[in-house]
Design an enzyme around this catalytic site. Structure first.
Site, PDB file in Angstrom:
ATOM      1  N   GLY A 173       0.819  -1.203   0.000  1.00 35.16           N
ATOM      2  CA  GLY A 173       0.000   0.000   0.000  1.00 35.16           C
ATOM      3  C   GLY A 173       0.857   1.259   0.000  1.00 35.16           C
ATOM      4  O   GLY A 173       1.918   1.324  -0.623  1.00 35.16           O
ATOM      5  N   GLY A 174       0.387   2.252   0.727  1.00 35.91           N
ATOM      6  CA  GLY A 174       1.097   3.525   0.781  1.00 35.91           C
ATOM      7  C   GLY A 174       2.508   3.404   1.321  1.00 35.91           C
ATOM      8  O   GLY A 174       3.370   4.249   1.033  1.00 35.91           O
ATOM      9  N   GLY A 407      19.966  11.211 -33.007  1.00 39.98           N
ATOM     10  CA  GLY A 407      19.643  11.841 -31.729  1.00 39.98           C
ATOM     11  C   GLY A 407      20.207  11.087 -30.546  1.00 39.98           C
ATOM     12  O   GLY A 407      20.467  11.673 -29.490  1.00 39.98           O
TER      13      GLY A 407
END
Length: 517
Positions: A173-174, A407
């Site tokens: 979770g968090g 590039g």
């Protein structure tokens, strides 16, 4: 007034009770699973006798669901403090799963933030051992606010002191966002998992069946999501990786990395002349070149399992700590793609924040073509690499080994992107595109009229390489500082690093630039 012997005995008894965490049985279960306890991890991290604990007597703030009836939760589920690692100050916290599953409540978070504030005051690295069941549900929004305080402290310390997270148990979770805000994540192969939503939630919400390994294992995060930088076999190996990583890093952003000055004796390495294949289209493992370049072959590769077409890591050149970035022709021919652009950009940003010079080894055919790459945002991801190199003010040395096309030549720190010096091997090809592609565009009519189109194309490609892609052509235009033999590379780059040690670079005044999405 002298200390009463009974007071001293009571204090020592209380200390011992608190240091036992969840108790002997809980500790035994940890050992049976091959895991160290929170305190054992701390003891393994620090030099013997140097750890000083903070917040040992802190009492939890939980008042609901019967938890308030428990007089104490030892240390509120986290061991915090400071100590020495190889004689240098380090701040650390280690979550204790034996105490209420190491869940984070208000006081737990306060202890963590206190030790992080100490890191800010003293300019010391932070090492976090994550082993927690997540937010303490019984504390509700206070637990969430505690996590917010930790995240905010992570952000304040970012670019100020190195932050290393060790995922040694659950991190769900968090809770996963604190390590994600740190500089490096080390995760143990067994007993650890990290995710935002688990298999059951995913199944309930989306109907998809999955497993813990598929969404949260060390192997997945190291090789697929890119969240994890190092995999450790167990807790002890994780601590060894922390020690090795710290050996290359400064304590904070106002110091130089721990260089070990050595004499710069001229010592050609003839073996370097033999490493490139005879066929320029044949792949080689660039790590063989990197290991001959750095002192004693000691190279700590970072993110080794993720975006393997780009190799990044730390080493020393004549004692000077450097960050090395190299295209890996063994994977996707060394072309840059979405993931390698992100990987390279973040590594450069870290090196720049902590005064670590960047050495770039170039063998790149271009950016990876493909519908998935274009739809996935290769433009904005590739721009991150350009932004990182362009904004870096540390010494930047580029060595072009073979191909440097289009590039991608610029994205690998060509002179126009702020490289302080650019060296090229005689084998280098620097051009807008490869000779074969250029010839098909430039000589379409001649090829159409040729009796043997393949023979004519090979002849024109050879002329193009010699005339327009040769490193001597770029050197004549002052885009290459010098052309060197492979055997001269180590000494040449080492000497340039010494000379660039006093580099100063003026930049326009601004709050900060806006990194591509």
């Amino acid at each position: 007034m002298p200390i009463d012997p009974d007071q001293a005995a009571r204090l020592e008894e209380r200390r011992e009770q608190l240091r036992e965490g969840g108790g002997v049985d809980a500790i035994r279960k940890r050992h049976d699973r091959g895991q160290m306890t929170a305190r054992e991890r701390i003891d393994a991290l620090f030099d013997s006798g140097t750890f000083q604990e903070t917040g040992l007597h802190v009492r939890h703030a939980t008042r609901a669901f019967g938890v308030d009836e428990r007089r104490t939760l030892p240390g509120d589920g986290v061991v915090c403090g400071t100590g020495m690692v190889s004689g240098r100050l380090v701040c650390s916290f280690s979550q204790d799963f034996t105490v209420m599953a190491g869940t984070v409540g208000r006081m737990h978070a306060r202890k963590v933030c206190d030790v992080m504030h100490m890191a800010e005051k003293t300019g010391s690295p932070v090492v976090a051992f994550q082993d927690s069941g997540g937010a303490r549900i019984q504390e509700g929004v206070e637990a969430l606010a505690g996590y917010g305080d930790i995240f905010y402290s992570n952000v304040l310390l970012s670019g100020v002191v190195p932050q290393i997270a060790v995922i040694a148990g659950p991190c769900a979770g968090g809770a996963a966002y604190s390590p994600a805000l740190m500089d490096f994540i080390i995760m143990t192969r067994t007993n650890a998992h990290m995710f935002i939503t688990g298999p059951e939630v995913i199944r309930a919400v989306t109907g998809q069946d999955t497993t813990m390994d598929a969404i949260g294992s060390a192997a997945m995060h190291a090789g697929v999501s890119g969240n994890v930088h190092f995999i450790a076999e167990d807790d002890r190996h994780a601590v060894e990786l922390v020690h090795r990583l710290l050996s290359f890093l400064p304590a904070n952003n106002s110091e130089d990395p721990p260089n070990i000055p050595m004499d710069l004796a001229v010592e050609p390495d003839p073996v370097m002349n033999t490493l490139l294949p005879d066929d320029p289209a044949m792949a080689l493992d660039v790590r063989t070149i990197v290991r001959r370049l750095v002192d004693a072959g000691d190279f700590l590769e970072v993110h080794a399992a993720f975006a393997r077409n780009l190799v990044v890591g730390f080493g020393r050149l004549y004692g000077t700590v450097v960050g090395i970035i190299a295209n890996q022709p063994m994977v996707l021919a060394g072309a840059l793609d979405i993931d390698s652009s992100d990987k390279g950009a973040r590594f450069i940003r870290f090196c720049n924040a902590f005064n670590i010079p960047v050495v770039t080894l170039v063998d790149v055919p271009g950016f990876m073509p493909g519908v998935d790459q274009e739809r996935g945002g290769i433009i904005r991801h590739g721009a991150k690499l350009l932004f990182a190199y362009g904004s870096a003010t540390v010494p930047k040395i580029t060595v072009i080994l073979r191909k440097a096309y289009g590039g991608a030549y610029l994205a690998m720190c060509g002179q126009a992107m702020g490289a302080d010096v650019v060296y090229a091997w005689p084998s280098a090809e620097i051009a807008v595109m490869g000779a074969e592609g250029a010839v098909n565009l430039l000589y379409r009519a001649e090829l159409a009229e040729a009796d043997d189109r393949r023979e004519k194309a090979a002849e024109l490609a050879a002329e193009y390489r010699s005339e327009f892609a040769s490193p001597y052509h770029s050197a004549a235009l002052d885009f290459v500082t010098d052309i060197i033999l492979p055997e001269e590379t180590r000494w040449t780059v080492g000497l340039a690093l010494r000379k660039l040690a006093a580099k100063r670079e003026l930049r326009p005044a601004k709050k900060h630039g806006n990194i591509p999405l």
